[in-house]
Design a protein around this motif. Structure first.
Motif: not given
Length: 346
Positions: A248-270
């Protein structure tokens, strides 16, 4: 002997009666099976008719949606052309007024003590302006926006949000050695909707679109923001995550984008009090796999999904503002056509 004959006749009659009863039972059973067969055929026929009507209705609705999307696309292009014409006319009128005022001021100054001073060198001014332009300098523009609230964040996609998401994603036109993206298909209504979010909640923008991977595309997008008086993005999500392969190409794309956003939020936690994602891909499909972890960053409650051929609407913008302000929103997931799954670049 007569009694034996009578008993034999009675047995024979009894056997005949039993045979008739058996024949009647067999006939009744056959009639019942025939009736059941006819009922099944009638039911199957009705189901086929219902399915045919449903398929026909679905086809009509799909055609109507495509027609509406095409009409919306044409209308937006027409609106963009009209807006460009109005802007051009306004610029020409402003230039004329400025020239008239400059001539009037020059005539007035000719009668003052400074009349003998040399006039500005037009060639020098033009050369200075060209040098500033070559250096990438821009005149200051009043965005007419409230002060940025750095506790609120909009993760912004481009394809399917500010412009149509089609196969190929964007066009590059070349003039000599220079390459320039074609940004003529950006939705004016989507630009207006994005400005609505900036006016109502004044968040900072973090670019999560695939456009962040190209300096050429970033410069073109910056020009779009500059022309429409939008506050530029202050950051972009990480480009380090690799796109995993899967059925599922769309799911793979969505998972990468979700990881990128989660990573940014983790770096700016608080630092963050509210955040929202503007994307035409259904990122909430990645939430199920995260629920087993301790503190998952779920996309669904913060995701505003756009229709890829219409982009960000005023309704989407209002929903995004409510999410940024902490409201819980019941959102509808947009089902994207299967044929368009391979063309996402966002």
């Amino acid at each position: 002997r007569q009694r034996e004959e009578a008993e034999a006749a009675a047995r024979k009659e009894q056997e005949r009666l039993e045979q008739e009863k058996e024949q009647e039972r067999q006939e009744a059973k056959r009639r019942k099976q025939e009736e059941q067969r006819k009922a099944d055929e009638e039911k199957k026929k009705r189901l086929e008719e219902i399915e045919a009507r449903e398929r026909e209705r679905a086809d009509r609705e799909a055609m109507e949606r495509r027609r509406q999307a095409e009409e919306a696309d044409k209308e937006m292009k027409k609106e963009a052309e009209t807006r460009d014409q109005r802007i051009k006319a306004s610029v020409e009128a402003a230039k004329k007024q400025q020239a008239d005022r400059a001539a009037a001021n020059a005539a007035k100054e000719a009668e003052t003590l400074y009349a003998d001073m040399p006039q500005p060198d037009a060639d020098t001014a033009a050369a200075t302006e060209a040098a500033l332009k070559a250096a990438g300098a821009r005149p200051q523009v009043d965005l007419a926006l409230p002060a940025e609230d750095r506790g609120k964040v909009v993760f912004l996609d481009v394809d399917g949000v500010l412009r149509p998401a089609r196969a190929g994603t964007f066009d590059i036109s070349t003039d000599g050695d220079a390459a320039k993206p074609d940004t003529s298909d950006f939705f004016p209504a989507a630009i207006k909707a994005l400005r609505h979010i900036m006016e109502r909640s004044s968040p900072r923008v973090v670019l999560c679109s695939e456009w962040r991977r190209s300096e050429t595309l970033l410069k073109a997008l910056e020009e779009i923001f500059y022309k429409n008086r939008l506050r530029l993005w202050t950051d972009v999500t990480s480009k380090e995550f690799k796109l995993e392969k899967g059925p599922d190409a769309v799911r793979c794309f969505a998972e990468r984008r979700a990881k990128e956003i989660s990573d940014w939020l983790h770096k700016h936690e608080g630092e963050i009090s509210g955040w929202v994602v503007l994307d035409d891909v259904n990122l909430s499909m990645t939430d199920e796999a995260k629920k087993s972890s301790g503190k998952p960053t779920l996309m669904g409650p913060h995701h505003v999904q756009t229709w890829p051929l219409c982009g960000l609407t005023t309704g989407n913008a209002k929903t995004a503002v409510r999410i940024l302000n902490g409201a819980l929103i019941n959102k509808v997931v947009v089902e994207r056509p299967v044929a368009g799954q391979g063309g996402k670049a966002g």
